[in-house]
Design a protein around this motif. Structure first.
Motif, PDB file in Angstrom:
ATOM      1  N   ALA A  89      12.507  -1.913  53.238  1.00 41.56           N
ATOM      2  CA  ALA A  89      12.819  -0.612  53.826  1.00 41.56           C
ATOM      3  C   ALA A  89      12.225  -0.509  55.222  1.00 41.56           C
ATOM      4  N   LYS A  90      11.044  -1.060  55.406  1.00 42.25           N
ATOM      5  CA  LYS A  90      10.410  -1.020  56.726  1.00 42.25           C
ATOM      6  C   LYS A  90      11.148  -1.930  57.713  1.00 42.25           C
ATOM      7  N   LEU A  91      11.577  -3.098  57.247  1.00 41.79           N
ATOM      8  CA  LEU A  91      12.301  -4.028  58.121  1.00 41.79           C
ATOM      9  C   LEU A  91      13.706  -3.547  58.435  1.00 41.79           C
ATOM     10  N   SER A  92      14.315  -2.847  57.496  1.00 40.36           N
ATOM     11  CA  SER A  92      15.669  -2.313  57.624  1.00 40.36           C
ATOM     12  C   SER A  92      16.703  -3.371  58.023  1.00 40.36           C
ATOM     13  N   PRO A  93      16.810  -4.455  57.248  1.00 36.51           N
ATOM     14  CA  PRO A  93      17.802  -5.495  57.573  1.00 36.51           C
ATOM     15  C   PRO A  93      19.222  -5.048  57.201  1.00 36.51           C
ATOM     16  N   ASP A  94      20.207  -5.669  57.808  1.00 38.65           N
ATOM     17  CA  ASP A  94      21.600  -5.389  57.472  1.00 38.65           C
ATOM     18  C   ASP A  94      22.040  -6.132  56.214  1.00 38.65           C
ATOM     19  N   LEU A  95      21.377  -7.239  55.917  1.00 35.50           N
ATOM     20  CA  LEU A  95      21.786  -8.082  54.803  1.00 35.50           C
ATOM     21  C   LEU A  95      20.555  -8.626  54.087  1.00 35.50           C
ATOM     22  N   VAL A  96      20.591  -8.554  52.773  1.00 35.36           N
ATOM     23  CA  VAL A  96      19.548  -9.149  51.944  1.00 35.36           C
ATOM     24  C   VAL A  96      20.249  -9.994  50.890  1.00 35.36           C
ATOM     25  N   ILE A  97      19.820 -11.220  50.735  1.00 31.03           N
ATOM     26  CA  ILE A  97      20.402 -12.105  49.733  1.00 31.03           C
ATOM     27  C   ILE A  97      19.429 -12.218  48.577  1.00 31.03           C
ATOM     28  N   THR A  98      19.943 -12.005  47.369  1.00 32.80           N
ATOM     29  CA  THR A  98      19.114 -12.097  46.170  1.00 32.80           C
ATOM     30  C   THR A  98      19.571 -13.262  45.315  1.00 32.80           C
ATOM     31  N   SER A 140      20.208 -13.137  42.080  1.00 34.23           N
ATOM     32  CA  SER A 140      21.101 -12.756  40.979  1.00 34.23           C
ATOM     33  C   SER A 140      21.643 -11.349  41.184  1.00 34.23           C
ATOM     34  N   THR A 141      22.683 -11.032  40.451  1.00 39.03           N
ATOM     35  CA  THR A 141      23.252  -9.691  40.499  1.00 39.03           C
ATOM     36  C   THR A 141      22.259  -8.676  39.958  1.00 39.03           C
ATOM     37  N   THR A 142      21.512  -9.055  38.930  1.00 42.22           N
ATOM     38  CA  THR A 142      20.522  -8.152  38.341  1.00 42.22           C
ATOM     39  C   THR A 142      19.455  -7.764  39.365  1.00 42.22           C
ATOM     40  N   SER A 143      18.936  -8.748  40.091  1.00 38.83           N
ATOM     41  CA  SER A 143      17.915  -8.433  41.097  1.00 38.83           C
ATOM     42  C   SER A 143      18.524  -7.632  42.244  1.00 38.83           C
ATOM     43  N   ALA A 144      19.782  -7.867  42.570  1.00 36.85           N
ATOM     44  CA  ALA A 144      20.458  -7.093  43.617  1.00 36.85           C
ATOM     45  C   ALA A 144      20.610  -5.636  43.191  1.00 36.85           C
ATOM     46  N   GLN A 145      20.964  -5.405  41.931  1.00 33.14           N
ATOM     47  CA  GLN A 145      21.126  -4.045  41.439  1.00 33.14           C
ATOM     48  C   GLN A 145      19.796  -3.293  41.417  1.00 33.14           C
ATOM     49  N   LYS A 146      18.726  -3.974  41.032  1.00 35.26           N
ATOM     50  CA  LYS A 146      17.400  -3.354  41.020  1.00 35.26           C
ATOM     51  C   LYS A 146      16.973  -3.005  42.443  1.00 35.26           C
ATOM     52  N   LEU A 147      17.142  -3.940  43.357  1.00 35.74           N
ATOM     53  CA  LEU A 147      16.787  -3.723  44.751  1.00 35.74           C
ATOM     54  C   LEU A 147      17.605  -2.581  45.350  1.00 35.74           C
ATOM     55  N   LYS A 148      18.889  -2.530  45.030  1.00 38.49           N
ATOM     56  CA  LYS A 148      19.771  -1.467  45.508  1.00 38.49           C
ATOM     57  C   LYS A 148      19.256  -0.107  45.074  1.00 38.49           C
ATOM     58  N   ALA A 149      18.925   0.020  43.802  1.00 42.37           N
ATOM     59  CA  ALA A 149      18.433   1.299  43.279  1.00 42.37           C
ATOM     60  C   ALA A 149      17.134   1.721  43.968  1.00 42.37           C
ATOM     61  N   GLU A 150      16.225   0.772  44.145  1.00 45.50           N
ATOM     62  CA  GLU A 150      14.946   1.085  44.788  1.00 45.50           C
ATOM     63  C   GLU A 150      15.131   1.458  46.253  1.00 45.50           C
ATOM     64  N   ILE A 158      26.254  -3.494  47.321  1.00 50.02           N
ATOM     65  CA  ILE A 158      26.157  -4.852  46.781  1.00 50.02           C
ATOM     66  C   ILE A 158      27.519  -5.500  47.002  1.00 50.02           C
ATOM     67  N   LEU A 159      27.522  -6.573  47.753  1.00 55.98           N
ATOM     68  CA  LEU A 159      28.762  -7.300  48.013  1.00 55.98           C
ATOM     69  C   LEU A 159      29.071  -8.162  46.796  1.00 55.98           C
ATOM     70  N   PRO A 160      30.167  -7.877  46.104  1.00 59.14           N
ATOM     71  CA  PRO A 160      30.468  -8.654  44.904  1.00 59.14           C
ATOM     72  C   PRO A 160      30.740 -10.128  45.221  1.00 59.14           C
ATOM     73  N   GLU A 202      40.954  -7.253  43.269  1.00 59.13           N
ATOM     74  CA  GLU A 202      39.974  -6.173  43.143  1.00 59.13           C
ATOM     75  C   GLU A 202      38.681  -6.522  43.883  1.00 59.13           C
ATOM     76  N   ILE A 203      38.217  -7.760  43.723  1.00 57.23           N
ATOM     77  CA  ILE A 203      36.988  -8.183  44.398  1.00 57.23           C
ATOM     78  C   ILE A 203      37.201  -8.248  45.901  1.00 57.23           C
ATOM     79  N   ILE A 204      38.321  -8.772  46.329  1.00 55.25           N
ATOM     80  CA  ILE A 204      38.623  -8.825  47.768  1.00 55.25           C
ATOM     81  C   ILE A 204      38.668  -7.404  48.337  1.00 55.25           C
ATOM     82  N   GLY A 205      39.320  -6.491  47.629  1.00 54.73           N
ATOM     83  CA  GLY A 205      39.394  -5.099  48.078  1.00 54.73           C
ATOM     84  C   GLY A 205      38.025  -4.455  48.172  1.00 54.73           C
ATOM     85  N   GLU A 206      37.169  -4.684  47.180  1.00 55.89           N
ATOM     86  CA  GLU A 206      35.817  -4.129  47.195  1.00 55.89           C
ATOM     87  C   GLU A 206      35.002  -4.692  48.358  1.00 55.89           C
ATOM     88  N   ARG A 207      35.116  -5.986  48.589  1.00 55.70           N
ATOM     89  CA  ARG A 207      34.395  -6.604  49.709  1.00 55.70           C
ATOM     90  C   ARG A 207      34.873  -6.049  51.051  1.00 55.70           C
TER      91      ARG A 207
END
Length: 94
Positions: A27-36, A38-48, A59-61, A76-81
């Motif tokens: 949050a302090k760094l405020s990056p545009d992109l974070v790579i995790t 797994s999807t689970t860790s991405a979802q947790k990070l997103k919520a926090e 979260i980019l699928p 569907e995935i292409i549309g979401e991205r």
């Protein structure tokens, strides 16, 4: 109070962070992109991050196809991205 905590979080820390400390650091760094890893860790990070930053985080699928295979990613995935890329570009311009 949370904003004060983010401001006081040392910027020199770059490894060994656990729990919500990772989210506070990002949050302090405020990056545009974070790579995790797994999807689970991405979802947790997103919520926090959404709780800390009080703004939407995307979260980019993952593509459901491997490059070079004949199988193409689902529409569907292409549309979401594309929707996420469009929102990101809109935020970059404002």
């Amino acid at each position: 109070m949370l904003k004060d905590l983010i401001e006081k979080f040392p910027a020199s820390i770059n490894s060994g962070l656990i729990g919500v400390a990772k989210s506070l650091y990002l949050a302090k760094l405020s990056p545009d992109l974070v790579i995790t890893s797994s999807t689970t860790s991405a979802q947790k990070l997103k919520a926090e991050l959404e709780l800390i930053l009080k703004k939407e985080v995307f979260i980019l699928p993952a593509l459901d196809a491997i490059p070079g295979e004949e199988h193409e990613p689902s529409k569907e995935i292409i549309g979401e991205r594309l929707k996420i890329f469009k929102a990101w570009l809109k935020n970059k311009k404002s």
